[in-house]
Scaffold this active site. Structure first.
Site, PDB file in Angstrom:
ATOM      1  N   CYS A   1       0.820  -1.228   0.000  1.00 54.63           N
ATOM      2  CA  CYS A   1       0.000   0.000   0.000  1.00 54.63           C
ATOM      3  C   CYS A   1       0.849   1.271   0.000  1.00 54.63           C
ATOM      4  CB  CYS A   1      -0.949  -0.012   1.190  1.00 54.63           C
ATOM      5  SG  CYS A   1      -1.930  -1.519   1.267  1.00 54.63           S
TER       6      CYS A   1
ATOM      7  N   HIS B   1      -3.375   6.862   2.035  1.00 57.14           N
ATOM      8  CA  HIS B   1      -3.805   5.523   1.643  1.00 57.14           C
ATOM      9  C   HIS B   1      -5.166   5.228   2.276  1.00 57.14           C
ATOM     10  CE1 HIS B   1      -4.121   1.325   1.073  1.00 57.14           C
ATOM     11  NE2 HIS B   1      -3.848   1.008   2.320  1.00 57.14           N
TER      12      HIS B   1
ATOM     13  N   ASN C   1     -10.332  -0.848   0.007  1.00 51.28           N
ATOM     14  CA  ASN C   1      -8.882  -0.642   0.004  1.00 51.28           C
ATOM     15  C   ASN C   1      -8.317  -1.280  -1.262  1.00 51.28           C
ATOM     16  OD1 ASN C   1      -6.121  -0.958   0.410  1.00 51.28           O
ATOM     17  ND2 ASN C   1      -6.314  -1.462   2.586  1.00 51.28           N
TER      18      ASN C   1
HETATM   19  N1  ACO Z   1     -18.541  -9.230   9.971  1.00 49.67           N
HETATM   20  C1  ACO Z   1     -18.992  -9.492  11.208  1.00 49.67           C
HETATM   21  N2  ACO Z   1     -18.170  -9.825  12.218  1.00 49.67           N
HETATM   22  C2  ACO Z   1     -16.846  -9.895  11.958  1.00 49.67           C
HETATM   23  C3  ACO Z   1     -16.317  -9.639  10.680  1.00 49.67           C
HETATM   24  C4  ACO Z   1     -17.223  -9.297   9.665  1.00 49.67           C
HETATM   25  N3  ACO Z   1     -16.824  -9.023   8.397  1.00 49.67           N
HETATM   26  N4  ACO Z   1     -14.975  -9.776  10.724  1.00 49.67           N
HETATM   27  C5  ACO Z   1     -14.656 -10.114  11.977  1.00 49.67           C
HETATM   28  N5  ACO Z   1     -15.796 -10.182  12.717  1.00 49.67           N
HETATM   29  C6  ACO Z   1     -15.933 -10.546  14.123  1.00 49.67           C
HETATM   30  C7  ACO Z   1     -14.759 -11.342  14.650  1.00 49.67           C
HETATM   31  O1  ACO Z   1     -14.916 -12.719  14.366  1.00 49.67           O
HETATM   32  C8  ACO Z   1     -14.841 -11.056  16.118  1.00 49.67           C
HETATM   33  O2  ACO Z   1     -15.849 -11.837  16.690  1.00 49.67           O
HETATM   34  P1  ACO Z   1     -15.671 -12.453  18.154  1.00 49.67           P
HETATM   35  O3  ACO Z   1     -15.581 -11.270  19.066  1.00 49.67           O
HETATM   36  O4  ACO Z   1     -16.914 -13.261  18.333  1.00 49.67           O
HETATM   37  O5  ACO Z   1     -14.405 -13.248  18.115  1.00 49.67           O
HETATM   38  C9  ACO Z   1     -15.318  -9.601  16.178  1.00 49.67           C
HETATM   39  O6  ACO Z   1     -15.931  -9.343  14.899  1.00 49.67           O
HETATM   40  C10 ACO Z   1     -14.200  -8.615  16.389  1.00 49.67           C
HETATM   41  O7  ACO Z   1     -13.152  -8.946  15.502  1.00 49.67           O
HETATM   42  P2  ACO Z   1     -11.831  -8.082  15.426  1.00 49.67           P
HETATM   43  O8  ACO Z   1     -10.908  -8.688  14.433  1.00 49.67           O
HETATM   44  O9  ACO Z   1     -11.338  -7.853  16.816  1.00 49.67           O
HETATM   45  O10 ACO Z   1     -12.444  -6.720  14.854  1.00 49.67           O
HETATM   46  P3  ACO Z   1     -11.780  -5.321  14.812  1.00 49.67           P
HETATM   47  O11 ACO Z   1     -12.567  -4.385  15.606  1.00 49.67           O
HETATM   48  O12 ACO Z   1     -10.311  -5.377  15.066  1.00 49.67           O
HETATM   49  O13 ACO Z   1     -12.010  -4.921  13.297  1.00 49.67           O
HETATM   50  C11 ACO Z   1     -10.739  -4.751  11.283  1.00 49.67           C
HETATM   51  C12 ACO Z   1     -11.387  -5.693  12.269  1.00 49.67           C
HETATM   52  C13 ACO Z   1     -11.799  -3.907  10.621  1.00 49.67           C
HETATM   53  C14 ACO Z   1     -10.035  -5.586  10.230  1.00 49.67           C
HETATM   54  C15 ACO Z   1      -9.731  -3.856  12.058  1.00 49.67           C
HETATM   55  O14 ACO Z   1      -8.844  -4.632  12.814  1.00 49.67           O
HETATM   56  C16 ACO Z   1      -8.961  -2.960  11.168  1.00 49.67           C
HETATM   57  O15 ACO Z   1      -9.459  -1.983  10.653  1.00 49.67           O
HETATM   58  N6  ACO Z   1      -7.671  -3.279  10.944  1.00 49.67           N
HETATM   59  C17 ACO Z   1      -6.867  -2.600   9.995  1.00 49.67           C
HETATM   60  C18 ACO Z   1      -6.654  -3.546   8.871  1.00 49.67           C
HETATM   61  C19 ACO Z   1      -6.607  -2.910   7.529  1.00 49.67           C
HETATM   62  O16 ACO Z   1      -7.171  -1.874   7.251  1.00 49.67           O
HETATM   63  N7  ACO Z   1      -5.934  -3.604   6.675  1.00 49.67           N
HETATM   64  C20 ACO Z   1      -5.869  -3.213   5.324  1.00 49.67           C
HETATM   65  C21 ACO Z   1      -4.656  -3.733   4.720  1.00 49.67           C
HETATM   66  S1  ACO Z   1      -3.222  -3.018   5.405  1.00 49.67           S
HETATM   67  C22 ACO Z   1      -3.255  -1.467   4.969  1.00 49.67           C
HETATM   68  O17 ACO Z   1      -3.877  -1.099   4.029  1.00 49.67           O
HETATM   69  C23 ACO Z   1      -2.504  -0.571   5.829  1.00 49.67           C
END
Ligand code: ACO
Length: 346
Positions: free
Chosen positions: A111, A273, A303
């Site tokens: 990215c 980004h 993204n």
């Molecule tokens: N729909 C519903 N529930 C979901 C989903 C979904 N799509 N995905 C995960 N969950 C659930 C999980 O299973 C978990 O359930 P549990 O509590 O029963 O175990 C719960 O939601 C929380 O999951 P987390 O992974 O802790 O969710 P989080 O709040 O961290 O959000 C996310 C996840 C959106 C990916 C977040 O961590 C984030 O924004 N990370 C940044 C990642 C990113 O943007 N990457 C892009 C590539 S890298 C870059 O571009 C820099």
């Protein structure tokens, strides 16, 4: 002497998948995805390849720059999801647009890639090797995400963006760049090709791909290699990436502003980004800049990795939101981990 962006272009596949559509395949909801990421839909390539999207974005950038293709000295394509390994995507673009005088190479900094392509072009311009560069971010991420993994597939989309950078005595440029390979495991995608050679059935002592009767992966005697093959989809520790982005991107931008002795209030726009809206909001909060200065289009495209910034730049130019003299900081961040912030004046 550095270069100015004199034209931009983008290509977005027509086909798209909404959050609502995704609920038919995975256990998720529009509300969850929107709250956590800001993504509402993502465009997905159909017949087009990553290289095709790169070439289409390039054609528009060339047209808007009003230059002849034979004036292009260099083409750099940033991608982590090209449809081919050889030849490079930049050479494909060269052929498609007829830029016969350009030398061509690809880079992979995920990215951060478009910023690295921009910085590389500026370096070549500065040492006098290049007058006019075509730089492109192009991604077909739909091919490398696991559509059954709700933690990752909701985030990503496909598309391409391009810019022409031309030597200009009024151009300004400065940058701060970082990489931290020790955090590499936070976001990975193994290359399936790399495991072919090691898939040896030890009893037969030959590659399973060379043995018609033995094509079943389950016959692979090397359990570890099978695990690696499964990892040929994007694997992500979302929270680690989130923490990295929200802390280190503002620090990098602040370091750049200190280096060039400019105040955040003097910056007209931060073109970042488009990882997801919560990350962008977190960066705005830490930088103490209003969200209006951090444009977002993540709801429409998701993204698109290295294509995010050039697609956004193109939109901003087409909508007349960037005008001559505007002071801009662009910042890319992602797998590696890698991170860069770059200053320019439109
Ligand atoms: N729909 C519903 N529930 C979901 C989903 C979904 N799509 N995905 C995960 N969950 C659930 C999980 O299973 C978990 O359930 P549990 O509590 O029963 O175990 C719960 O939601 C929380 O999951 P987390 O992974 O802790 O969710 P989080 O709040 O961290 O959000 C996310 C996840 C959106 C990916 C977040 O961590 C984030 O924004 N990370 C940044 C990642 C990113 O943007 N990457 C892009 C590539 S890298 C870059 O571009 C820099």
């Amino acid at each position: 002497m550095f270069g100015k962006i004199i034209g931009t272009g983008s290509y977005i596949p027509e086909h798209f998948i909404t959050n609502e559509d995704l609920t038919n395949y995975i256990d998720t909801s529009d509300e969850w995805i929107t709250d956590r990421t800001g993504v509402k839909k993502r465009h997905i390539m159909q017949d087009e390849t990553t290289a095709d999207m790169a070439a289409e974005a390039a054609k528009k950038a060339v047209e808007r720059a009003g230059i002849n293709v034979d004036e292009i000295d260099m083409i750099i394509v940033s991608s982590v999801s090209s449809n081919v390994i050889l030849p490079n995507t930049a050479c494909y673009v060269q052929d498609k647009i007829g830029a016969v005088n350009a030398f061509c190479f690809d880079i992979n900094t995920a990215c951060t890639g478009f910023i690295m392509a921009y910085n590389t072009a500026q370096s070549y311009i500065d040492i006098g090797l290049v007058q006019t560069a075509l730089i492109i971010g192009a991604e077909g991420l739909s091919k490398i995400v696991d559509w059954s993994d709700r933690g990752t597939c909701i985030l990503f989309g496909d598309g391409a963006g391009a810019a022409i950078v031309r030597k200009d005595d009024k151009a300004v440029f400065d940058t701060v760049m970082y990489a931290d390979g020790s955090m590499g495991a936070a976001l990975t995608c193994n290359n399936g090709f790399a495991y072919r050679a090691t898939l040896i059935d030890k009893t037969e002592n030959k590659s399973i791909y060379q043995n018609e009767e033995n094509k079943q992966i389950s016959k692979c005697s090397q359990e570890n290699d099978w695990n690696q093959i499964q990892n040929t989809y994007v694997q992500m520790n979302g929270q680690e990436i989130f923490r990295f982005a929200v802390k280190q991107v503002p620090e990098c931008i602040q370091e750049l502003m200190k280096k060039i002795q400019i105040n955040k209030d003097e910056i007209d726009m931060f073109v970042l980004h488009q990882a997801n809206s919560r990350i962008l909001q977190g960066i705005a909060k830490r930088l103490k800049v209003p969200l209006e200065k951090i444009p977002m289009n993540v709801s429409e495209y998701g993204n698109t990795s290295s294509a995010c910034i050039p697609i956004l730049l193109d939109e901003l130019f087409q909508e007349g939101k960037l005008k001559e003299g505007d002071k801009i900081i662009m910042s890319g961040f992602g797998a590696g981990v890698t991170l860069a912030a770059t200053y320019l004046e439109v």
